[in-house]
Design a protein around this motif. Structure first.
Motif, PDB file in Angstrom:
ATOM      1  N   GLU A 312     -64.802  13.304 -21.041  1.00  0.00           N
ATOM      2  CA  GLU A 312     -64.582  11.860 -20.966  1.00  0.00           C
ATOM      3  C   GLU A 312     -65.137  11.184 -22.213  1.00  0.00           C
ATOM      4  O   GLU A 312     -66.291  11.408 -22.597  1.00  0.00           O
ATOM      5  CB  GLU A 312     -65.241  11.284 -19.722  1.00  0.00           C
ATOM      6  CG  GLU A 312     -64.972   9.796 -19.531  1.00  0.00           C
ATOM      7  CD  GLU A 312     -65.501   9.278 -18.209  1.00  0.00           C
ATOM      8  OE1 GLU A 312     -65.377   8.067 -17.964  1.00  0.00           O
ATOM      9  OE2 GLU A 312     -66.035  10.092 -17.423  1.00  0.00           O
ATOM     10  N   VAL A 313     -64.287  10.357 -22.837  1.00  0.00           N
ATOM     11  CA  VAL A 313     -64.678   9.598 -24.021  1.00  0.00           C
ATOM     12  C   VAL A 313     -64.531   8.124 -23.684  1.00  0.00           C
ATOM     13  O   VAL A 313     -63.463   7.679 -23.241  1.00  0.00           O
ATOM     14  CB  VAL A 313     -63.807   9.942 -25.245  1.00  0.00           C
ATOM     15  CG1 VAL A 313     -64.283   9.170 -26.467  1.00  0.00           C
ATOM     16  CG2 VAL A 313     -63.839  11.439 -25.508  1.00  0.00           C
ATOM     17  N   GLY A 314     -65.580   7.361 -23.884  1.00  0.00           N
ATOM     18  CA  GLY A 314     -65.534   5.929 -23.606  1.00  0.00           C
ATOM     19  C   GLY A 314     -66.701   5.239 -24.269  1.00  0.00           C
ATOM     20  O   GLY A 314     -67.437   5.831 -25.065  1.00  0.00           O
ATOM     21  N   GLY A 315     -66.869   3.980 -23.949  1.00  0.00           N
ATOM     22  CA  GLY A 315     -67.988   3.250 -24.520  1.00  0.00           C
ATOM     23  C   GLY A 315     -67.650   1.806 -24.777  1.00  0.00           C
ATOM     24  O   GLY A 315     -66.734   1.230 -24.165  1.00  0.00           O
ATOM     25  N   THR A 316     -68.377   1.197 -25.682  1.00  0.00           N
ATOM     26  CA  THR A 316     -68.235  -0.212 -26.046  1.00  0.00           C
ATOM     27  C   THR A 316     -67.899  -0.305 -27.525  1.00  0.00           C
ATOM     28  O   THR A 316     -67.923   0.700 -28.248  1.00  0.00           O
ATOM     29  CB  THR A 316     -69.545  -0.969 -25.760  1.00  0.00           C
ATOM     30  OG1 THR A 316     -70.560  -0.462 -26.640  1.00  0.00           O
ATOM     31  CG2 THR A 316     -69.982  -0.752 -24.307  1.00  0.00           C
ATOM     32  N   PRO A 317     -67.603  -1.520 -28.023  1.00  0.00           N
ATOM     33  CA  PRO A 317     -67.366  -1.646 -29.463  1.00  0.00           C
ATOM     34  C   PRO A 317     -68.564  -1.260 -30.317  1.00  0.00           C
ATOM     35  O   PRO A 317     -68.411  -1.016 -31.514  1.00  0.00           O
ATOM     36  CB  PRO A 317     -67.024  -3.132 -29.620  1.00  0.00           C
ATOM     37  CG  PRO A 317     -66.474  -3.541 -28.296  1.00  0.00           C
ATOM     38  CD  PRO A 317     -67.257  -2.759 -27.291  1.00  0.00           C
ATOM     39  N   VAL A 366     -72.974  17.874 -21.129  1.00  0.00           N
ATOM     40  CA  VAL A 366     -73.339  17.510 -22.498  1.00  0.00           C
ATOM     41  C   VAL A 366     -72.932  16.058 -22.707  1.00  0.00           C
ATOM     42  O   VAL A 366     -71.774  15.687 -22.452  1.00  0.00           O
ATOM     43  CB  VAL A 366     -72.639  18.415 -23.530  1.00  0.00           C
ATOM     44  CG1 VAL A 366     -72.977  17.959 -24.958  1.00  0.00           C
ATOM     45  CG2 VAL A 366     -73.040  19.869 -23.334  1.00  0.00           C
ATOM     46  N   THR A 367     -73.872  15.236 -23.154  1.00  0.00           N
ATOM     47  CA  THR A 367     -73.607  13.814 -23.378  1.00  0.00           C
ATOM     48  C   THR A 367     -74.005  13.452 -24.800  1.00  0.00           C
ATOM     49  O   THR A 367     -75.146  13.682 -25.213  1.00  0.00           O
ATOM     50  CB  THR A 367     -74.400  12.934 -22.392  1.00  0.00           C
ATOM     51  OG1 THR A 367     -74.075  13.315 -21.064  1.00  0.00           O
ATOM     52  CG2 THR A 367     -74.066  11.464 -22.611  1.00  0.00           C
ATOM     53  N   ALA A 368     -73.057  12.905 -25.543  1.00  0.00           N
ATOM     54  CA  ALA A 368     -73.314  12.470 -26.918  1.00  0.00           C
ATOM     55  C   ALA A 368     -73.004  10.986 -27.031  1.00  0.00           C
ATOM     56  O   ALA A 368     -71.957  10.528 -26.546  1.00  0.00           O
ATOM     57  CB  ALA A 368     -72.461  13.262 -27.910  1.00  0.00           C
ATOM     58  N   GLU A 369     -73.909  10.238 -27.669  1.00  0.00           N
ATOM     59  CA  GLU A 369     -73.691   8.812 -27.924  1.00  0.00           C
ATOM     60  C   GLU A 369     -73.860   8.549 -29.408  1.00  0.00           C
ATOM     61  O   GLU A 369     -74.798   9.044 -30.036  1.00  0.00           O
ATOM     62  CB  GLU A 369     -74.683   7.956 -27.132  1.00  0.00           C
ATOM     63  CG  GLU A 369     -74.400   7.911 -25.653  1.00  0.00           C
ATOM     64  CD  GLU A 369     -75.203   6.819 -24.953  1.00  0.00           C
ATOM     65  OE1 GLU A 369     -75.790   5.981 -25.673  1.00  0.00           O
ATOM     66  OE2 GLU A 369     -75.226   6.803 -23.711  1.00  0.00           O
ATOM     67  N   LEU A 370     -72.958   7.734 -29.956  1.00  0.00           N
ATOM     68  CA  LEU A 370     -72.985   7.410 -31.382  1.00  0.00           C
ATOM     69  C   LEU A 370     -72.708   5.933 -31.576  1.00  0.00           C
ATOM     70  O   LEU A 370     -71.904   5.344 -30.844  1.00  0.00           O
ATOM     71  CB  LEU A 370     -71.928   8.225 -32.148  1.00  0.00           C
ATOM     72  CG  LEU A 370     -72.229   9.699 -32.423  1.00  0.00           C
ATOM     73  CD1 LEU A 370     -70.972  10.399 -32.904  1.00  0.00           C
ATOM     74  CD2 LEU A 370     -73.327   9.817 -33.470  1.00  0.00           C
ATOM     75  N   PRO A 371     -73.344   5.308 -32.568  1.00  0.00           N
ATOM     76  CA  PRO A 371     -72.978   3.920 -32.906  1.00  0.00           C
ATOM     77  C   PRO A 371     -71.659   3.920 -33.659  1.00  0.00           C
ATOM     78  O   PRO A 371     -71.365   4.821 -34.444  1.00  0.00           O
ATOM     79  CB  PRO A 371     -74.132   3.475 -33.812  1.00  0.00           C
ATOM     80  CG  PRO A 371     -74.652   4.740 -34.412  1.00  0.00           C
ATOM     81  CD  PRO A 371     -74.458   5.810 -33.381  1.00  0.00           C
ATOM     82  N   VAL A 372     -70.834   2.917 -33.398  1.00  0.00           N
ATOM     83  CA  VAL A 372     -69.522   2.830 -34.052  1.00  0.00           C
ATOM     84  C   VAL A 372     -69.280   1.401 -34.500  1.00  0.00           C
ATOM     85  O   VAL A 372     -69.875   0.446 -33.994  1.00  0.00           O
ATOM     86  CB  VAL A 372     -68.386   3.268 -33.103  1.00  0.00           C
ATOM     87  CG1 VAL A 372     -68.510   4.730 -32.755  1.00  0.00           C
ATOM     88  CG2 VAL A 372     -68.367   2.424 -31.844  1.00  0.00           C
ATOM     89  N   GLU A 373     -68.361   1.272 -35.460  1.00  0.00           N
ATOM     90  CA  GLU A 373     -67.843  -0.028 -35.884  1.00  0.00           C
ATOM     91  C   GLU A 373     -66.340   0.034 -35.758  1.00  0.00           C
ATOM     92  O   GLU A 373     -65.701   0.916 -36.327  1.00  0.00           O
ATOM     93  CB  GLU A 373     -68.243  -0.335 -37.326  1.00  0.00           C
ATOM     94  CG  GLU A 373     -69.738  -0.500 -37.514  1.00  0.00           C
ATOM     95  CD  GLU A 373     -70.079  -0.795 -38.958  1.00  0.00           C
ATOM     96  OE1 GLU A 373     -69.136  -0.934 -39.757  1.00  0.00           O
ATOM     97  OE2 GLU A 373     -71.275  -0.878 -39.270  1.00  0.00           O
ATOM     98  N   THR A 374     -65.762  -0.882 -34.989  1.00  0.00           N
ATOM     99  CA  THR A 374     -64.327  -0.824 -34.719  1.00  0.00           C
ATOM    100  C   THR A 374     -63.686  -2.165 -35.006  1.00  0.00           C
ATOM    101  O   THR A 374     -64.346  -3.197 -35.109  1.00  0.00           O
ATOM    102  CB  THR A 374     -64.078  -0.449 -33.251  1.00  0.00           C
ATOM    103  OG1 THR A 374     -64.768  -1.386 -32.420  1.00  0.00           O
ATOM    104  CG2 THR A 374     -64.646   0.948 -32.960  1.00  0.00           C
ATOM    105  N   GLU A 375     -62.380  -2.142 -35.140  1.00  0.00           N
ATOM    106  CA  GLU A 375     -61.643  -3.357 -35.457  1.00  0.00           C
ATOM    107  C   GLU A 375     -60.703  -3.786 -34.315  1.00  0.00           C
ATOM    108  O   GLU A 375     -60.348  -4.939 -34.200  1.00  0.00           O
ATOM    109  CB  GLU A 375     -60.818  -3.157 -36.726  1.00  0.00           C
ATOM    110  CG  GLU A 375     -61.680  -2.886 -37.953  1.00  0.00           C
ATOM    111  CD  GLU A 375     -60.837  -2.637 -39.179  1.00  0.00           C
ATOM    112  OE1 GLU A 375     -61.406  -2.504 -40.275  1.00  0.00           O
ATOM    113  OE2 GLU A 375     -59.608  -2.588 -39.048  1.00  0.00           O
TER     114      GLU A 375
END
Length: 384
Positions: A312-317, A366-375
């Motif tokens: 599962e891939v998800g998250g916030t901006p 396994v859980t991975a979290e990363l900061p992202v910048e999206t448009e």
């Protein structure tokens, strides 16, 4: 001839790396020839005392400049004691004899500059020294002594500046070499990690598809040939990825990696469930998540004994989360997943986190979290 030239170049570079030595300041002792001539001509009163004083001066000067070019000896109490003794002796000889003996002051300046070199201490020593030299030389030789005062000041400052600059250059050179070694080690680490992840996943897929082809061959030759064709495709793709890993230009596509994981899990008898939502991701974020998907799917195939695996891939901006959960043997997967350690370091370097361990309802997660910048935002879900 070429071999001799190379050896000479290597030797010259080695001397340059070591920098100047105390020998470079010894020729300046010739400035004391005036005082020696004064003794030889018999113009100096108490020539025995003068000769002993001049000999002691030269001995102290040589000892100081030699110690000044040794980092472990330059700042020791012995060196400062020798320098203090040289200063006292220089003033005593200049006051007692004057004339040519005043030229010993610039030599004292060279010794001071070689020892002190930099910092506030250089100013605190130089200013009183030059003022004292000015008083003594003016008293012994009047206004004609200005050149000695100026020469003493220049001797201290120029020597300190040149030696401090040389020391800084050698430190920068050593730092540059250390950075080069670090860059090489970093590149080796990158390549070893990429090769581990690439080959681990690819070989696992090949093994799984080979087993499927062996099982299918007796009863469905066409399906078995399809698995063999997949093996060929996986092998060719692995060759391409290894070349890209060698050159350092591999950018993983998350969508492609999810498709590969779905196909590999299906071939291994594991039901894949893939859900993806959230905005589009930057290439670097996709590449890191692709490695996590690859390693997690490989561990599920090789170690978990699972029948179902959810990705599962998800998250916030601001942050994206990837979760890979199987229903197999959580403990075994945790022990076998040695590649997760390297991934954890890579994710942490990008400002994210990677956690792994038993899932609440059994299995391994396994859980991975990363900061992202999206448009833009985009959401979709696929289940296979």
């Amino acid at each position: 001839m070429g071999d001799i030239r190379r050896r000479w170049t290597v030797a010259a570079r080695a001397r340059s790396d070591r920098g100047p030595s105390g020998l470079s300041l010894l020729p300046w002792l010739l400035m004391g020839m005036g005082a020696l001539s004064h003794l030889i001509r018999g113009d100096a009163p108490n020539p025995v005392i003068g000769g002993l004083g001049l000999f002691t001066f030269n001995t102290l000067y040589i000892a100081i400049v030699v110690r000044a070019f040794s980092p472990c000896h330059r700042e020791t109490p012995l060196t400062w004691g020798l320098l203090t003794g040289l200063g006292a002796l220089t003033f005593a000889l200049a006051i007692g004899y004057g004339r040519e003996w005043l030229l010993l002051f610039p030599l004292l300046g060279l010794a001071v500059g070689a020892v002190v070199r930099r910092g506030k201490r250089l100013g605190r020593i130089t200013v009183p020294l030059v003022l004292a030299v000015g008083v003594v030389t003016f008293w012994r030789d009047g206004w004609n002594s200005f050149g000695v005062v100026y020469g003493t000041f220049i001797s201290v400052m120029v020597t300190a500046a040149i030696l401090a600059l040389d020391e800084t250059v050698r430190q920068l050179r050593a730092t540059r070499e250390e950075l080069a070694r670090t860059a090489v080690e970093k590149e080796r680490l990158r390549f070893s990690r990429d090769l581990h992840d690439l080959l681990g996943h690819t070989l696992s897929v090949i093994v799984v598809k080979s087993e499927a082809a062996r099982r299918l061959a007796p009863r469905d030759i066409d399906a078995a040939l399809g698995q063999v064709a997949d093996i060929e495709s996986v092998g060719r793709q692995a060759l391409t990825e290894i070349r890209e890993a060698v050159t350092g230009y591999r950018e993983g596509s998350l969508a492609t990696e999810l498709d590969r994981a779905r196909d590999a899990l299906s071939s291994g008898g594991i039901e894949p469930v893939v859900r993806q939502s959230g905005p589009p991701l930057e290439p670097r974020t996709e590449a890191l998540l692709s490695w996590v998907v690859r390693e997690s799917a490989t561990n599920a195939l090789r170690h978990s004994g699972a029948t179902r695996c959810e990705i599962e891939v998800g998250g916030t901006p601001e942050r994206v989360r990837l979760t890979v959960t199987d229903n197999g043997r959580g403990g075994d997967a945790a022990t076998a997943g040695s590649g997760l350690k390297g991934l954890r370091e890579r994710v942490a370097a990008a400002g994210g986190t990677l956690d792994s361990g038993p899932a609440p309802r059994g299995g391994f997660r396994v859980t991975a979290e990363l900061p992202v910048e999206t448009e833009a935002s985009q959401e979709w879900e696929t289940t296979g």
